[in-house]
Every structure is written in structure tokens, then in C-alpha cells.
Write a protein that holds these residues in place. Structure first.
Motif, PDB file in Angstrom:
ATOM      1  N   HIS A  54       6.475  -8.535  -5.460  1.00 30.72           N
ATOM      2  CA  HIS A  54       5.203  -9.228  -5.684  1.00 30.72           C
ATOM      3  C   HIS A  54       4.154  -8.315  -6.312  1.00 30.72           C
ATOM      4  CE1 HIS A  54       1.837 -11.932  -5.110  1.00 30.72           C
ATOM      5  NE2 HIS A  54       1.192 -10.994  -4.427  1.00 30.72           N
ATOM      6  N   GLY A  55       4.040  -7.079  -5.819  1.00 33.60           N
ATOM      7  CA  GLY A  55       3.036  -6.162  -6.348  1.00 33.60           C
ATOM      8  C   GLY A  55       2.823  -4.976  -5.425  1.00 33.60           C
ATOM      9  N   TYR A  56       1.797  -4.182  -5.762  1.00 35.49           N
ATOM     10  CA  TYR A  56       1.599  -2.892  -5.105  1.00 35.49           C
ATOM     11  C   TYR A  56       0.137  -2.687  -4.721  1.00 35.49           C
ATOM     12  CZ  TYR A  56       5.999  -2.158  -7.601  1.00 35.49           C
ATOM     13  OH  TYR A  56       7.275  -2.291  -8.091  1.00 35.49           O
ATOM     14  N   GLY A  57      -0.073  -2.219  -3.496  1.00 35.77           N
ATOM     15  CA  GLY A  57      -1.400  -1.807  -3.054  1.00 35.77           C
ATOM     16  C   GLY A  57      -1.577  -0.319  -3.269  1.00 35.77           C
ATOM     17  N   TYR A  58      -2.698   0.054  -3.901  1.00 36.60           N
ATOM     18  CA  TYR A  58      -2.959   1.462  -4.213  1.00 36.60           C
ATOM     19  C   TYR A  58      -3.925   2.079  -3.202  1.00 36.60           C
ATOM     20  CZ  TYR A  58      -1.070   0.956  -9.004  1.00 36.60           C
ATOM     21  OH  TYR A  58      -0.268   0.750 -10.103  1.00 36.60           O
ATOM     22  N   PRO A  59      -3.482   3.035  -2.385  1.00 38.22           N
ATOM     23  CA  PRO A  59      -4.405   3.759  -1.517  1.00 38.22           C
ATOM     24  C   PRO A  59      -5.359   4.630  -2.358  1.00 38.22           C
ATOM     25  CG  PRO A  59      -2.119   4.028  -0.830  1.00 38.22           C
ATOM     26  CD  PRO A  59      -2.091   3.448  -2.197  1.00 38.22           C
ATOM     27  N   ALA A  60      -6.538   4.865  -1.839  1.00 40.15           N
ATOM     28  CA  ALA A  60      -7.535   5.684  -2.548  1.00 40.15           C
ATOM     29  C   ALA A  60      -7.289   7.160  -2.256  1.00 40.15           C
ATOM     30  CB  ALA A  60      -8.941   5.273  -2.134  1.00 40.15           C
ATOM     31  N   PHE A  61      -6.192   7.695  -2.788  1.00 39.07           N
ATOM     32  CA  PHE A  61      -5.848   9.093  -2.560  1.00 39.07           C
ATOM     33  C   PHE A  61      -6.908  10.027  -3.139  1.00 39.07           C
ATOM     34  CE2 PHE A  61      -1.164   7.668  -2.803  1.00 39.07           C
ATOM     35  CZ  PHE A  61      -1.103   7.486  -1.431  1.00 39.07           C
ATOM     36  N   THR A  62      -7.075  11.156  -2.479  1.00 35.34           N
ATOM     37  CA  THR A  62      -8.029  12.151  -2.955  1.00 35.34           C
ATOM     38  C   THR A  62      -7.701  12.589  -4.374  1.00 35.34           C
ATOM     39  OG1 THR A  62      -8.348  12.972  -0.703  1.00 35.34           O
ATOM     40  CG2 THR A  62      -8.993  14.435  -2.490  1.00 35.34           C
ATOM     41  N   GLU A  63      -6.409  12.752  -4.659  1.00 38.29           N
ATOM     42  CA  GLU A  63      -5.996  13.231  -5.982  1.00 38.29           C
ATOM     43  C   GLU A  63      -5.828  12.105  -6.997  1.00 38.29           C
ATOM     44  OE1 GLU A  63      -2.066  12.509  -3.734  1.00 38.29           O
ATOM     45  OE2 GLU A  63      -4.121  13.108  -3.267  1.00 38.29           O
ATOM     46  N   GLY A  64      -6.173  10.857  -6.606  1.00 36.07           N
ATOM     47  CA  GLY A  64      -5.910   9.722  -7.470  1.00 36.07           C
ATOM     48  C   GLY A  64      -4.480   9.243  -7.292  1.00 36.07           C
ATOM     49  N   VAL A  65      -4.084   8.221  -8.043  1.00 33.95           N
ATOM     50  CA  VAL A  65      -2.745   7.670  -7.934  1.00 33.95           C
ATOM     51  C   VAL A  65      -1.933   7.966  -9.187  1.00 33.95           C
ATOM     52  CG1 VAL A  65      -3.329   5.834  -6.308  1.00 33.95           C
ATOM     53  CG2 VAL A  65      -3.560   5.426  -8.754  1.00 33.95           C
ATOM     54  N   THR A 102      -1.697 -10.027   5.252  1.00 33.39           N
ATOM     55  CA  THR A 102      -2.972  -9.369   5.525  1.00 33.39           C
ATOM     56  C   THR A 102      -3.094  -8.087   4.714  1.00 33.39           C
ATOM     57  OG1 THR A 102      -3.091 -10.282   7.754  1.00 33.39           O
ATOM     58  CG2 THR A 102      -4.407  -8.316   7.326  1.00 33.39           C
ATOM     59  N   GLY A 103      -1.979  -7.356   4.571  1.00 29.28           N
ATOM     60  CA  GLY A 103      -1.983  -6.139   3.767  1.00 29.28           C
ATOM     61  C   GLY A 103      -2.299  -6.415   2.309  1.00 29.28           C
ATOM     62  N   VAL A 104      -1.697  -7.440   1.736  1.00 30.63           N
ATOM     63  CA  VAL A 104      -1.981  -7.811   0.343  1.00 30.63           C
ATOM     64  C   VAL A 104      -3.467  -8.112   0.177  1.00 30.63           C
ATOM     65  CG1 VAL A 104      -1.595  -9.552  -1.442  1.00 30.63           C
ATOM     66  CG2 VAL A 104       0.337  -8.655  -0.157  1.00 30.63           C
ATOM     67  N   SER A 105      -4.006  -8.922   1.083  1.00 30.20           N
ATOM     68  CA  SER A 105      -5.421  -9.301   1.019  1.00 30.20           C
ATOM     69  C   SER A 105      -6.326  -8.076   1.129  1.00 30.20           C
ATOM     70  CB  SER A 105      -5.734 -10.296   2.139  1.00 30.20           C
ATOM     71  OG  SER A 105      -7.100 -10.633   2.157  1.00 30.20           O
ATOM     72  N   TRP A 106      -5.962  -7.136   1.991  1.00 26.05           N
ATOM     73  CA  TRP A 106      -6.757  -5.917   2.208  1.00 26.05           C
ATOM     74  C   TRP A 106      -6.914  -5.138   0.900  1.00 26.05           C
ATOM     75  CZ3 TRP A 106      -6.394  -0.585   2.005  1.00 26.05           C
ATOM     76  CH2 TRP A 106      -7.238   0.166   2.828  1.00 26.05           C
ATOM     77  N   TYR A 107      -5.821  -4.949   0.173  1.00 23.24           N
ATOM     78  CA  TYR A 107      -5.894  -4.209  -1.097  1.00 23.24           C
ATOM     79  C   TYR A 107      -6.644  -4.999  -2.169  1.00 23.24           C
ATOM     80  CZ  TYR A 107      -2.480  -0.803   0.610  1.00 23.24           C
ATOM     81  OH  TYR A 107      -1.844   0.196   1.317  1.00 23.24           O
ATOM     82  N   ARG A 158      -7.696  -2.859  -5.424  1.00 27.02           N
ATOM     83  CA  ARG A 158      -6.686  -1.823  -5.494  1.00 27.02           C
ATOM     84  C   ARG A 158      -5.268  -2.417  -5.427  1.00 27.02           C
ATOM     85  NH1 ARG A 158      -9.165   2.905  -5.523  1.00 27.02           N
ATOM     86  NH2 ARG A 158      -7.158   3.966  -5.454  1.00 27.02           N
ATOM     87  N   PHE A 159      -5.062  -3.499  -6.175  1.00 28.72           N
ATOM     88  CA  PHE A 159      -3.756  -4.140  -6.207  1.00 28.72           C
ATOM     89  C   PHE A 159      -3.292  -4.227  -7.656  1.00 28.72           C
ATOM     90  CE2 PHE A 159      -0.503  -7.392  -5.622  1.00 28.72           C
ATOM     91  CZ  PHE A 159       0.035  -7.028  -4.392  1.00 28.72           C
ATOM     92  N   SER A 160      -1.997  -3.931  -7.886  1.00 29.88           N
ATOM     93  CA  SER A 160      -1.470  -3.884  -9.246  1.00 29.88           C
ATOM     94  C   SER A 160      -0.047  -4.420  -9.291  1.00 29.88           C
ATOM     95  CB  SER A 160      -1.492  -2.433  -9.768  1.00 29.88           C
ATOM     96  OG  SER A 160      -0.851  -2.324 -11.024  1.00 29.88           O
ATOM     97  N   GLU A 161       0.383  -4.834 -10.474  1.00 26.83           N
ATOM     98  CA  GLU A 161       1.780  -5.238 -10.665  1.00 26.83           C
ATOM     99  C   GLU A 161       2.655  -4.051 -11.043  1.00 26.83           C
ATOM    100  OE1 GLU A 161       2.357  -6.929 -15.020  1.00 26.83           O
ATOM    101  OE2 GLU A 161       0.553  -7.799 -14.107  1.00 26.83           O
ATOM    102  N   TYR A 162       2.048  -2.873 -11.154  1.00 24.56           N
ATOM    103  CA  TYR A 162       2.780  -1.659 -11.527  1.00 24.56           C
ATOM    104  C   TYR A 162       2.940  -0.732 -10.318  1.00 24.56           C
ATOM    105  CZ  TYR A 162       1.803  -2.928 -16.402  1.00 24.56           C
ATOM    106  OH  TYR A 162       1.727  -3.578 -17.613  1.00 24.56           O
ATOM    107  N   PRO A 163       4.076  -0.041 -10.218  1.00 28.08           N
ATOM    108  CA  PRO A 163       4.277   0.871  -9.079  1.00 28.08           C
ATOM    109  C   PRO A 163       3.470   2.154  -9.201  1.00 28.08           C
ATOM    110  CG  PRO A 163       6.135   1.000 -10.586  1.00 28.08           C
ATOM    111  CD  PRO A 163       5.269  -0.115 -11.089  1.00 28.08           C
ATOM    112  N   ALA A 164       3.293   2.828  -8.065  1.00 29.82           N
ATOM    113  CA  ALA A 164       2.632   4.139  -8.005  1.00 29.82           C
ATOM    114  C   ALA A 164       3.223   4.890  -6.826  1.00 29.82           C
ATOM    115  CB  ALA A 164       1.120   3.982  -7.841  1.00 29.82           C
TER     116      ALA A 164
END
Length: 259
Positions: free
Chosen positions: A146-157, A73-78, A83-89
Motif C-alpha cells: 500500500h505504501g510507506y510511512g517515513y519517520p523524521a530521522f535526524t539524518e533524513g530518510v 491507525t499507523g497509516v493515518s498517523w503518517y 510523511r507517507f509515500s508510495e516509494y520505499p525508504a
């Protein structure tokens, strides 16, 4: 302190926590499920995603992460939010296993070859029986990632994704407001309605009879619950403090997800 720093600090503070044991086995009984409104039912189940939801709530970033006990469900949400990427943040939610449905945690650091994460419901040795919260270092290019979900941080990622720099969001106008002087126990004020909604959203409700502009007994009980959980914001020497203060009102807004 930025959003990413806030949540990674909270996650790191949990390192070393262990779930309960019964019958000589770890039993998935932990403190995170009961503390996250809506996820109380997940007690005694795999809790890696619940741990991330708890960290997000404690950081005042609940709306930036999926509130779920399910990795899939978390993967689907991002992905639904682009806001899903194969790169870390930094501060990203990492997902492991086929489709990202096996396990999850929070990225606290990365370099060219590795990611450093804080993960709940895992262990030091790599067995299938998770027992607590650990700081882990993993290979970035492992097939398990598998990958990474990026939160919409105020300062960006702060991301390794070369394409993501163009997607860094502009800083939004803050939704956090100051407390009106007339908001106090026994009084009527339009902002009391906001106070009641925030208390309920942050998990300190329910408030019987809300929503109303009366700072009545039920609202006072709810404020006291907030202060009992966050004693730094109560009046000095006042137990079960029922009067919200300016700094507590700001903290409550952030706990409820306002940015």
C-alpha cells in the motif's frame, strides 16, 4: 550510527523469534505487547504493528513511529504528518493490503524491483497464520504493497521518492542533556524531576509521589528497574543498582524518545 541504521539493526536481531503455541496452533502470545507501555492489552492479538512499536521504543525512536497495534491507525498517523509515500525508504514502516490495514513491517533495504523487510506476525510460507519474525523480500510494485510511512530521522530518510529529497529535515538541536553531579540517591536536585519523568515515559514507572526534586526510595526503585533491563549501564558488580550514571542517563533519554 544513524536512526535508520539503529532501528533496522534492532529489528534484524529479532529474526527467528516465534510466538507461542496452544492446541497445535500458533497463538499470538509473544514478548512484545507486554514490553510496550500502552499496548499491553494487545497480547494474544495480531502483533505486526506492535512489533514495529517495540523496535522503535528499543531504538530510542518511539516518537518517530506510531505507538499502536493497528495498521490503519499507523497509516493515518503518517498521513496526518505529511510523511507517507508510495516509494520505499530505509527504516520506513511499510503497510500492506487494502488501505494499508492488513499487515506492516520495517524496510531494511530496497532496490529497483524489490523491498527487503523485517516483519513480525508473519511466516515463511505465506499462509494466513503468522508465527514469528522473518526477513522477507517482496516485489516493490506488488498490489499488496500500500505504501510507506517515513519517520523524521535526524539524518533524513534514504528514499526512492524523487520528490522527497527536498523534504529531508534539517538536523535539530539535540534534547539530550548531561547528568548533573548532584543527582544521586537521597539527594534533592531540580534534575531529579526530569529523571522521574524520563523513567515513567520509558516504562520504568510509576513513581509514587513524583514529580519532585527528591531522589527518594521510589525513584531509586525505578532506576533499579531501568538497570535490570539495561545492565550495561549499572555500576560494576551492583545488583539492582539505584544510582543513575552519566551514560545511563543519556540512554534513558533516548529510550524516552529524546533526540
Amino acid at each position: 550510527m544513524g536512526d535508520a541504521q539503529t532501528i533496522t539493526k534492532i529489528a534484524k536481531a529479532e529474526i527467528g523469534y516465534h510466538e507461542g503455541r496452544s492446541g497445535e496452533h500458533w497463538n499470538n502470545h509473544q514478548r512484545y505487547s507486554p514490553a510496550v507501555p500502552g499496548l499491553e492489552w494487545s497480547q494474544n492479538q495480531a502483533w505486526c504493528a506492535t512489533f514495529v512499536s517495540w523496535c522503535a521504543m528499543k531504538a530510542g525512536l518511539a516518537e518517530l513511529y506510531p505507538r499502536t497495534a493497528s495498521c490503519l491507525t499507523g497509516v493515518s498517523w503518517y498521513k496526518q504528518r505529511g510523511r507517507f509515500s508510495e516509494y520505499p525508504a530505509i527504516g520506513a514502516q511499510v503497510f500492506f493490503g487494502q488501505g494499508g490495514g492488513t499487515h506492516t513491517g520495517l524496510v531494511v533495504a530496497f532496490d529497483a524491483d524489490t523491498i527487503t523487510t523485517v516483519e513480525g506476525n508473519t511466516n515463511a510460507g505465506g499462509s494466513a497464520e503468522g508465527d514469528g519474525v522473518y526477513l522477507k523480500t517482496r516485489e516493490r510494485r506488488s498490489s499488496y504493497v500500500h505504501g510507506y510511512g517515513y519517520p523524521a530521522f535526524t539524518e533524513g530518510v534514504e528514499s526512492a521518492d524523487p520528490a522527497w529529497k527536498e523534504k529531508t529535515p534539517a538536523k535539530p538541536t539535540s534534547q539530550v542533556v548531561t547528568l548533573a553531579p548532584g543527582v544521586k540517591p537521597g539527594a534533592r536536585h531540580p534534575q531529579v524531576r526530569v529523571l522521574q519523568q524520563l523513567l515513567a515515559k520509558a516504562g520504568f514507572g510509576p513513581i509514587h509521589g513524583a514529580v519532585t526534586d527528591l531522589y527518594g526510595p521510589e525513584t531509586q526503585k525505578s532506576v533499579a528497574r531501568f538497570h535490570d533491563a539495561n545492565p550495561r549501564y549499572r555500576s560494576e558488580g551492583v545488583a539492582h543498582d539505584s544510582k543513575i550514571g552519566p551514560s545511563g542517563f543519556v540512554a534513558l533519554q533516548k529510550l524516552a524518545g529524546r533526540r
